[in-house]
Design an enzyme around this catalytic site. Sequence first.
Site, mmCIF file in Angstrom:
data_model
loop_
_atom_site.group_PDB
_atom_site.id
_atom_site.type_symbol
_atom_site.label_atom_id
_atom_site.label_comp_id
_atom_site.label_asym_id
_atom_site.label_seq_id
_atom_site.Cartn_x
_atom_site.Cartn_y
_atom_site.Cartn_z
ATOM 1 C CE LYS A 138 2.386 -8.823 5.451
ATOM 2 N NZ LYS A 138 2.063 -8.576 6.811
ATOM 3 C CG HIS A 146 -23.982 -2.526 3.021
ATOM 4 N ND1 HIS A 146 -25.326 -2.248 3.053
ATOM 5 C CD2 HIS A 146 -23.781 -3.563 3.884
ATOM 6 C CE1 HIS A 146 -25.925 -3.068 3.918
ATOM 7 N NE2 HIS A 146 -25.005 -3.876 4.431
HETATM 8 O O1 M6R Z 1 7.078 -1.932 13.954
HETATM 9 P P1 M6R Z 1 5.590 -1.802 13.961
HETATM 10 O O2 M6R Z 1 4.906 -3.074 14.354
HETATM 11 O O3 M6R Z 1 5.098 -0.645 14.751
HETATM 12 O O4 M6R Z 1 5.209 -1.524 12.434
HETATM 13 C C1 M6R Z 1 3.895 -1.229 12.066
HETATM 14 C C2 M6R Z 1 3.715 -1.297 10.570
HETATM 15 O O5 M6R Z 1 4.542 -0.364 9.932
HETATM 16 C C3 M6R Z 1 4.023 -2.689 10.007
HETATM 17 O O6 M6R Z 1 3.250 -3.664 10.622
HETATM 18 C C4 M6R Z 1 3.763 -2.727 8.474
HETATM 19 O O7 M6R Z 1 2.421 -2.560 8.225
HETATM 20 C C5 M6R Z 1 4.287 -4.046 7.887
HETATM 21 N N1 M6R Z 1 5.247 -3.788 6.861
HETATM 22 C C6 M6R Z 1 3.211 -4.875 7.259
HETATM 23 O O8 M6R Z 1 3.724 -6.075 6.772
#
Ligand code: M6R
Length: 616
Positions: free
Chosen positions: A489, A508
């Site tokens: 985030k 580590h």
């Molecule tokens: O739509 P999806 O859940 O497959 O998306 C996966 C990732 O692209 C998504 O969770 C991305 O990491 C977010 N922007 C994180 O906040």
Amino acid sequence: MCGIVGYVGQKQALEIIVAGLRRMEYRGYDSAGVAVVADGKLEVRKKAGKLVNLETLLGADPLPNSTTGIGHTRWATHGGPTDRNAHPHVSSDDRIAVIHNGIIENFQSLRAELESSGVILESETDTEVVAHLISKALPSVDHDLPRAMQAVCSRLEGAFTLVVVDSEQPDLVVGARRNSPLVVGLGTDGNFLASDVAAFVDHTRNAMELGQDQIVILRADSVVVTDFSGNVEQAKPFTIDWDASAAEKGGFDLFMQKEISEQPKAVADSLLGRIDESHRIKLDEFNLEPAIIRDLKKVIVVACGTAAHAGMVAKYAIEHWTHLPVDVELASEFRYRDPIVGPDSLVIAISQSGETMDTLMALRHAKEQGARTLAICNTVGSTIPRESDAVIYTYAGPEIAVASTKAFLTQITATYLVGLFLAQTRGTMFEDEIRSVLAELNDMPSQVDLVLDTTEPVQKLARKLASARSVLFLGRHVGYPVALEGALKLKELAYMHAEGFPAGELKHGPIALIEPGIPVVVIVPSPSGRAVLHDKMISNIQEVRARGAQVIAIAEEGDESIVPFADHIIRIPAVPTLMQPLVAVVPLQVFALEMARERGHDVDQPRNLAKSVTVE
Ligand code: M6R
């Protein structure tokens, strides 16, 4: 990744299209453009940058009235985010305008073919070739746009959603899809095409899913679907179960704020109707035969980003409840090695959007190996659930901010339901044990509410630390994926170096990163849940403090033992260990949001990103 809208009907197309683009800007915001058909001519306006730049251009150089048009908001792949590379792209004879989402992998050979026939291409995009190819194909198919589209699509490799208009057929919009999202909206005053139902939910809640390799021929009063050879096919209708207000900010400054605040309801909605009167889990959508469930030998979660973190949390719970090994795989890596997967594997694809290309490809690979597949998804009618054997929808409602929040909580909730369901079917838990976990889950919406009531100190702290160069996050057990999520985030919103580590791993290597004053956020395990983890974490805190770190402890109410070891304490409600991620992640979301704001960034649309990543 790129938002697409098309409309043909009785209303003014431009208004509908620009409003649709506003709703889909989360999919990409490198440029935006529109094309309408008016008086036998194409009129195109496009501009680099966010939609607001296009709106300014439309103010200065208005479009004529028209009831047929298309619009695009771009996440750049081929060619930089310039006016010239913005969509729509137009054929040399000014007849065809096209918008595109995806990547046309053989565009270079198509471009060479066009150039050798004298066509001058105006942009660096892969998309533009389609406009020229369609215009060239038209004479050989009696100027029938759907047939020209069919012919051209059959030549394209890669992933694409294409939507085109023809200046000589003003009553028509034609779309096509392969491995990229496109849905149809069925209105009373016209019909719609869009990457996402959000674009037209203001006008209609009646929609249609399109299948793979289909063409859709849209007129004001009819919708016809064919395959790439022109054979008529059926499309599956569905009703959108939320209204336009769900995709608006509803009084908040930011979508992310709104979505964080919706988390208690989202979790409650995802549990709704999934527990019967006798406190047994009923997942009607999980239609695998009990015998198949009993014969499973392993579970593999494939997902990306936040969804992968939800899968990592689920691993602890599912292994504990079912005694099945659970592997969590980043979808983008999965099919490029030789994963051990077969008919006795359950592959769970977690995806908010249901369109993430990496996850889709991993799912397809698993299917080819004979695995049983289950999608955990938030977007009804999207590709991943459509291609899975079974689907559990999360009921988070539309998530518009690029940074995922409520999807994470509902994905954990849904995977927990799946874990308990597997345990129930395989007989690895007693009924009263399942009942007690369900009671804990049912309690989570109110616990998350409590966290939301006390975010003020988190915001203050974020503002205070906003000039930090780097922030580290430590967790253990289920706190480890929460640490990863907190770091993700911060990276995506505050553009700040942030890393999440399992606290025990620090010594580590990563402990070398500790320098005086560096903020280290620690997700402290409950002292009453797994006391041993709590004690170990205290030791890890001491290790970083001894080297000058300032420690921000996310610790449960009543854990006084943490006080001497933390510079700042953010309190979360005391909940059972496996439930802690649902409350512990919320302050981290707020922390990242506030830091991004303090650093002057666009929270809902962070740089370089798009919500739905439909390319590999
Ligand atoms: O739509 P999806 O859940 O497959 O998306 C996966 C990732 O692209 C998504 O969770 C991305 O990491 C977010 N922007 C994180 O906040």
